[in-house]
Write a protein that holds these residues in place. Structure first.
Motif, PDB file in Angstrom:
ATOM      1  N   LEU A 179       0.834  -1.197   0.000  1.00 53.67           N
ATOM      2  CA  LEU A 179       0.000   0.000   0.000  1.00 53.67           C
ATOM      3  C   LEU A 179       0.873   1.254   0.000  1.00 53.67           C
ATOM      4  CD1 LEU A 179      -2.717   1.535   0.290  1.00 53.67           C
ATOM      5  CD2 LEU A 179      -2.499   1.189   2.764  1.00 53.67           C
ATOM      6  N   ILE A 180       1.847   1.305   0.901  1.00 49.60           N
ATOM      7  CA  ILE A 180       2.714   2.488   1.016  1.00 49.60           C
ATOM      8  C   ILE A 180       3.578   2.656  -0.231  1.00 49.60           C
ATOM      9  CG2 ILE A 180       4.598   3.524   2.336  1.00 49.60           C
ATOM     10  CD1 ILE A 180       3.287   2.139   4.821  1.00 49.60           C
ATOM     11  N   GLU A 181       4.132   1.556  -0.731  1.00 48.20           N
ATOM     12  CA  GLU A 181       4.916   1.636  -1.972  1.00 48.20           C
ATOM     13  C   GLU A 181       4.061   2.181  -3.108  1.00 48.20           C
ATOM     14  OE1 GLU A 181       6.290  -2.411  -2.305  1.00 48.20           O
ATOM     15  OE2 GLU A 181       8.188  -1.935  -1.304  1.00 48.20           O
ATOM     16  N   GLY A 182       2.802   1.749  -3.156  1.00 51.75           N
ATOM     17  CA  GLY A 182       1.897   2.220  -4.205  1.00 51.75           C
ATOM     18  C   GLY A 182       1.621   3.708  -4.129  1.00 51.75           C
ATOM     19  N   VAL A 183       1.417   4.234  -2.922  1.00 50.04           N
ATOM     20  CA  VAL A 183       1.111   5.667  -2.808  1.00 50.04           C
ATOM     21  C   VAL A 183       2.349   6.532  -2.999  1.00 50.04           C
ATOM     22  CG1 VAL A 183      -0.931   5.308  -1.369  1.00 50.04           C
ATOM     23  CG2 VAL A 183       1.246   5.832  -0.279  1.00 50.04           C
ATOM     24  N   GLN A 242       4.820   5.640  -5.185  1.00 56.01           N
ATOM     25  CA  GLN A 242       5.498   5.105  -6.364  1.00 56.01           C
ATOM     26  C   GLN A 242       6.162   6.156  -7.243  1.00 56.01           C
ATOM     27  OE1 GLN A 242       2.533   2.838  -8.369  1.00 56.01           O
ATOM     28  NE2 GLN A 242       1.809   4.546  -9.584  1.00 56.01           N
ATOM     29  N   ASP A 243       5.604   7.352  -7.318  1.00 59.70           N
ATOM     30  CA  ASP A 243       6.225   8.398  -8.136  1.00 59.70           C
ATOM     31  C   ASP A 243       7.320   9.150  -7.376  1.00 59.70           C
ATOM     32  OD1 ASP A 243       4.323   9.616  -6.478  1.00 59.70           O
ATOM     33  OD2 ASP A 243       4.067  11.306  -7.858  1.00 59.70           O
ATOM     34  N   THR A 251      10.446   8.375  -6.233  1.00 61.41           N
ATOM     35  CA  THR A 251      11.464   7.320  -6.333  1.00 61.41           C
ATOM     36  C   THR A 251      12.618   7.488  -5.348  1.00 61.41           C
ATOM     37  OG1 THR A 251      12.559   8.532  -8.119  1.00 61.41           O
ATOM     38  CG2 THR A 251      10.939   6.843  -8.751  1.00 61.41           C
ATOM     39  N   GLN A 252      12.701   8.643  -4.693  1.00 62.01           N
ATOM     40  CA  GLN A 252      13.777   8.836  -3.720  1.00 62.01           C
ATOM     41  C   GLN A 252      13.506   8.116  -2.404  1.00 62.01           C
ATOM     42  OE1 GLN A 252      11.573  11.162  -4.650  1.00 62.01           O
ATOM     43  NE2 GLN A 252      11.392  12.826  -3.178  1.00 62.01           N
ATOM     44  N   TYR A 253      12.294   7.549  -2.232  1.00 61.58           N
ATOM     45  CA  TYR A 253      11.946   6.863  -0.988  1.00 61.58           C
ATOM     46  C   TYR A 253      11.949   5.352  -1.180  1.00 61.58           C
ATOM     47  CZ  TYR A 253      10.633  11.472   0.547  1.00 61.58           C
ATOM     48  OH  TYR A 253      10.662  12.809   0.877  1.00 61.58           O
ATOM     49  N   ARG A 254      12.535   4.673  -0.211  1.00 55.81           N
ATOM     50  CA  ARG A 254      12.570   3.212  -0.217  1.00 55.81           C
ATOM     51  C   ARG A 254      12.047   2.701   1.113  1.00 55.81           C
ATOM     52  NH1 ARG A 254      17.623   2.361  -3.485  1.00 55.81           N
ATOM     53  NH2 ARG A 254      16.962   3.227  -5.473  1.00 55.81           N
ATOM     54  N   LEU A 255      11.412   1.547   1.065  1.00 56.92           N
ATOM     55  CA  LEU A 255      10.876   0.916   2.269  1.00 56.92           C
ATOM     56  C   LEU A 255      11.727  -0.295   2.638  1.00 56.92           C
ATOM     57  CD1 LEU A 255       8.421   2.568   1.200  1.00 56.92           C
ATOM     58  CD2 LEU A 255       6.997   0.797   2.173  1.00 56.92           C
ATOM     59  N   GLY A 283      -8.823   7.110  -0.412  1.00 60.47           N
ATOM     60  CA  GLY A 283      -7.958   7.628   0.642  1.00 60.47           C
ATOM     61  C   GLY A 283      -6.475   7.512   0.345  1.00 60.47           C
ATOM     62  N   ARG A 284      -6.113   6.935  -0.781  1.00 63.78           N
ATOM     63  CA  ARG A 284      -4.687   6.780  -1.110  1.00 63.78           C
ATOM     64  C   ARG A 284      -3.987   8.134  -1.242  1.00 63.78           C
ATOM     65  NH1 ARG A 284      -2.904   1.836  -3.253  1.00 63.78           N
ATOM     66  NH2 ARG A 284      -1.576   2.946  -4.705  1.00 63.78           N
ATOM     67  N   ASP A 285      -4.678   9.111  -1.854  1.00 58.30           N
ATOM     68  CA  ASP A 285      -4.095  10.452  -2.000  1.00 58.30           C
ATOM     69  C   ASP A 285      -3.887  11.103  -0.636  1.00 58.30           C
ATOM     70  OD1 ASP A 285      -4.007  10.199  -4.751  1.00 58.30           O
ATOM     71  OD2 ASP A 285      -5.886  11.287  -5.079  1.00 58.30           O
TER      72      ASP A 285
END
Length: 171
Positions: free
Chosen positions: A23-27, A29-30, A32-36, A150-152
């Protein structure tokens, strides 16, 4: 590989944790500087920040008890990853008094490390609720995982927490 062999394998992550990461990766996704990263040792966060000596003995012992963060979001640039948010999944298991005490210790350590902590409830009828650790009763946003509603808001919430954290680290 046969289906029976696949079914015998056990994931090292809980299914709820995998779903939350997706879910978090999906929100994000644009972004790209963030990794989980899943199951990051709390000791790594404390050691990297040089905080261990400044913590109470009880918290030092807790860190050494193999405590980990369910999900760590890091800002990744070139050759380093900087932690920006810790996320803990809150299941019914977290209603137990000893688990609540462990959660309080983890929150205290992360406050000292100036790393925001977000709680994500177990999905209830497809709804996942998110709250800041300082005010867990105040739901900041909720996502319907089936409908994508609620993803936004979740994206905006995570980005605002990251920005607050970044601003406080500058001061």
């Amino acid at each position: 590989m046969y289906m029976s062999q696949v079914q015998e394998r056990k994931s090292f992550l809980h299914q709820g944790q995998i779903c939350l990461m997706e879910l978090i990766e999906g929100v994000l996704q644009d972004k790209t500087q963030y990794r989980l990263f899943p199951e990051v040792s709390l000791a790594r966060i404390v050691q990297k920040n040089g905080l261990e000596a400044s913590l109470h003995y009880e918290l030092q012992r807790f860190i050494k008890s193999c405590s980990s963060l369910d999900i760590l979001i890091c800002r990744h640039e070139a050759m380093f990853s900087l932690p920006v948010i810790a996320i803990e999944r809150q299941s019914p298991y977290h209603d137990l008094p000893e688990r609540q005490e462990a959660d309080r210790k983890k929150a205290a350590i992360l406050r000292k490390a100036e790393l925001p902590l977000i709680y994500a409830d177990e999905p209830s009828k497809g709804i996942v609720r998110f709250a800041k650790a300082e005010q867990p009763q105040n739901i900041c946003c909720e996502v319907n995982v089936y409908r994508g509603l609620g993803r936004d808001k979740l994206r905006d919430f995570l980005l605002s927490v990251m920005e607050e954290s970044h601003e406080s680290q500058r001061v």
